[in-house]
Design a protein around this motif. Structure first.
Motif, short mmCIF file in Angstrom:
data_model
loop_
_atom_site.label_atom_id
_atom_site.label_comp_id
_atom_site.label_asym_id
_atom_site.label_seq_id
_atom_site.Cartn_x
_atom_site.Cartn_y
_atom_site.Cartn_z
N PRO A 27 1.15 -1.46 -0.84
CA PRO A 27 0.07 0.02 -0.20
C PRO A 27 1.05 1.00 0.36
O PRO A 27 1.98 1.32 0.13
N ALA A 28 0.41 2.18 -0.55
CA ALA A 28 1.14 3.45 -0.36
C ALA A 28 1.43 3.97 0.90
O ALA A 28 2.24 4.64 1.25
N ARG A 29 0.62 3.82 1.64
CA ARG A 29 0.61 4.11 3.20
C ARG A 29 0.57 3.59 4.28
O ARG A 29 0.27 1.81 3.65
N HIS A 30 1.54 3.32 5.08
CA HIS A 30 1.21 2.37 6.77
C HIS A 30 1.12 2.96 7.02
O HIS A 30 2.38 3.93 8.27
N VAL A 31 0.99 2.49 8.75
CA VAL A 31 0.69 3.20 9.77
C VAL A 31 0.68 1.70 11.28
O VAL A 31 0.16 0.79 10.72
N THR A 53 -3.01 -5.46 6.79
CA THR A 53 -2.22 -4.66 6.10
C THR A 53 -1.86 -4.60 4.27
O THR A 53 -1.61 -3.30 4.23
N ALA A 54 -1.84 -5.88 4.04
CA ALA A 54 -1.87 -5.67 2.47
C ALA A 54 -2.77 -4.70 1.74
O ALA A 54 -1.92 -4.26 0.59
N THR A 55 -3.74 -4.38 2.32
CA THR A 55 -4.95 -4.26 1.49
C THR A 55 -5.27 -2.46 2.18
O THR A 55 -5.40 -1.90 1.22
N THR A 56 -5.17 -2.28 3.42
CA THR A 56 -5.71 -1.00 4.16
C THR A 56 -4.07 -0.21 4.51
O THR A 56 -4.18 0.82 4.87
N GLY A 57 -3.37 -0.99 4.53
CA GLY A 57 -1.61 -0.82 5.51
C GLY A 57 -1.78 -0.28 6.37
O GLY A 57 -0.63 0.49 6.95
N VAL A 58 -3.24 -0.33 7.20
CA VAL A 58 -2.82 -0.52 8.78
C VAL A 58 -2.38 -2.10 8.48
O VAL A 58 -2.98 -3.09 8.97
N GLU A 59 -1.03 -2.04 10.09
CA GLU A 59 -0.36 -3.00 10.58
C GLU A 59 -0.74 -2.94 12.45
O GLU A 59 -0.65 -2.13 13.28
N VAL A 60 -1.73 -3.53 12.94
CA VAL A 60 -1.71 -4.24 13.78
C VAL A 60 -0.28 -4.91 14.91
O VAL A 60 -0.43 -6.03 15.00
N VAL A 61 -0.39 -3.96 15.55
CA VAL A 61 1.20 -4.25 16.60
C VAL A 61 1.02 -4.89 17.33
O VAL A 61 2.19 -5.13 18.42
N GLU A 80 2.03 4.28 15.66
CA GLU A 80 2.09 5.81 15.31
C GLU A 80 0.58 6.42 16.12
O GLU A 80 0.55 7.58 15.96
N VAL A 81 -0.16 5.38 16.25
CA VAL A 81 -1.30 5.26 15.97
C VAL A 81 -1.98 4.18 17.37
O VAL A 81 -1.52 3.42 17.12
N VAL A 82 -2.40 5.19 18.43
CA VAL A 82 -3.37 3.98 19.33
C VAL A 82 -4.98 4.01 19.32
O VAL A 82 -5.62 5.72 19.33
N LEU A 83 -5.86 3.07 19.02
CA LEU A 83 -6.79 2.97 19.22
C LEU A 83 -7.37 3.06 20.40
O LEU A 83 -7.12 1.84 21.01
N LEU A 84 -7.89 4.20 20.77
CA LEU A 84 -7.91 3.61 22.63
C LEU A 84 -9.78 3.83 22.75
O LEU A 84 -10.66 4.90 22.01
N ASP A 85 -10.18 3.11 23.09
CA ASP A 85 -11.88 3.41 24.60
C ASP A 85 -11.50 3.69 25.67
O ASP A 85 -10.01 3.90 26.24
N VAL A 86 -12.30 4.62 26.17
CA VAL A 86 -12.55 5.58 26.77
C VAL A 86 -12.62 4.73 28.29
O VAL A 86 -12.13 4.57 29.15
N HIS A 87 -13.31 4.14 28.02
CA HIS A 87 -13.65 2.92 29.56
C HIS A 87 -13.04 1.51 29.65
O HIS A 87 -13.12 1.01 29.13
N LEU A 88 -11.75 1.53 30.00
CA LEU A 88 -11.51 0.42 30.62
C LEU A 88 -10.69 0.31 32.38
O LEU A 88 -10.43 0.89 32.79
N PRO A 89 -10.55 -1.27 32.74
CA PRO A 89 -10.36 -1.44 33.55
C PRO A 89 -8.92 -0.42 33.79
O PRO A 89 -8.02 -0.56 33.76
N GLY A 90 -9.15 0.11 35.42
CA GLY A 90 -7.61 0.13 35.97
C GLY A 90 -7.73 1.78 35.43
O GLY A 90 -6.60 2.69 35.94
N VAL A 150 -7.29 6.67 10.88
CA VAL A 150 -6.45 6.23 11.44
C VAL A 150 -4.66 7.10 10.27
O VAL A 150 -4.34 7.73 11.60
N PHE A 151 -5.44 7.31 9.81
CA PHE A 151 -3.66 7.87 8.78
C PHE A 151 -4.09 9.55 8.67
O PHE A 151 -3.84 10.23 8.92
N ARG A 152 -5.55 9.91 9.69
CA ARG A 152 -5.45 11.23 9.27
C ARG A 152 -5.07 11.76 10.95
O ARG A 152 -4.20 12.85 10.77
#
Length: 247
Positions: A27-31, A53-61, A80-90, A150-152
């Motif tokens: 993909p042209a972009r990768h995150v 990843t091969a299609t979206t360019g998003v790699e979940v690490v 580069e980016v964290v997808l974060l839920d608001v309500h988490l234990p702790g 995510v890319f934005r």
């Protein structure tokens, strides 16, 4: 975008060419992304939706289910980016943001956060934005729009679901700090979420389904809210929430 380029194998083969003359199309972009959510099934669904990843360019690490895991995984992987839920234990998403503040402030390769939550409450949106998140989208978002968001965010843009942007504009347009609500501060993030849904008229089973928890857990949260607020029933609870514009 297809997963391969220049291959001559049969239909349905994977994007790997076996190391001969064909080359895997990139993909042209990768995150690089970390998923933080306390519901494993939801994380699995997001991974399946955007993590090709091969299609979206998003790699979940990495993935995490609570605050401590999140800080550990984010520090170790430096996505580069964290997808974060608001309500988490702790301590919730705000606590993750607080503990990861040095990573967000890094001069080179800062870690950026995009809140992804079932909640559309103004205080949740404003809380994580004040904590340093670059945006806030709800879990009704499509996979395609989530990839774009995510890319934005990776580029440093601010991204919001349309209705939520107004909360942020209103909050930051005011020079006055919001008043402290001591009663509300007694409630955990999850209790606030259950309170809001109760006040909107949801049945226990509907709340359990929406929050991915059991009906017994909903009942426990409601009992805790009633006890902490010194209320007797859900009708009083609804009036209390309406008076504070939580509905």
């Amino acid at each position: 975008m297809t997963g391969t380029s220049g291959t001559s194998g049969p239909s349905g083969t994977s994007g790997t060419t076996g190391g001969t003359s064909g080359e895997e199309e990139v993909p042209a972009r990768h995150v690089r992304v970390v998923l933080v959510d306390d519901h494993r099934m939801f994380r699995t669904g997001v991974q399946a939706e955007i993590g090709q990843t091969a299609t979206t360019g998003v790699e979940v690490v990495g993935e995490a289910a609570d605050v401590d895991q999140a800080v550990t995984v984010i520090t170790a992987t430096r996505p580069e980016v964290v997808l974060l839920d608001v309500h988490l234990p702790g301590g919730g998403g705000v606590e993750v943001l607080r503990r990861c503040a040095p990573l967000m402030a890094a001069a080179e390769d800062p870690v950026r956060f995009l809140a992804l939550s079932v909640s559309d409450a103004a205080e949740d949106v404003i809380g994580v934005i004040r904590g340093g998140a670059r945006g806030y989208v709800t879990k009704t978002i499509t996979g395609t729009d989530l990839v774009d968001s995510v890319f934005r965010v990776q580029d440093g843009d601010a991204v919001f679901s349309p209705r939520l942007a107004g909360f942020v504009l209103d909050a930051f347009a005011s020079t006055d700090a919001p008043p402290v609500d001591e009663d509300m501060d007694r409630l955990t993030q999850r209790e606030r979420e259950v309170l809001r849904l109760i006040a909107r008229g949801y049945a226990y089973k509907e709340i359990a389904k929406q929050l991915f928890i059991s009906v017994k857990t909903v009942e426990s949260h409601v009992s805790a809210v009633l006890r902490k607020l010194q209320l007797s029933n859900r009708h009083e609870l609804t009036r209390w929430a309406t008076a504070r514009r939580l509905v």
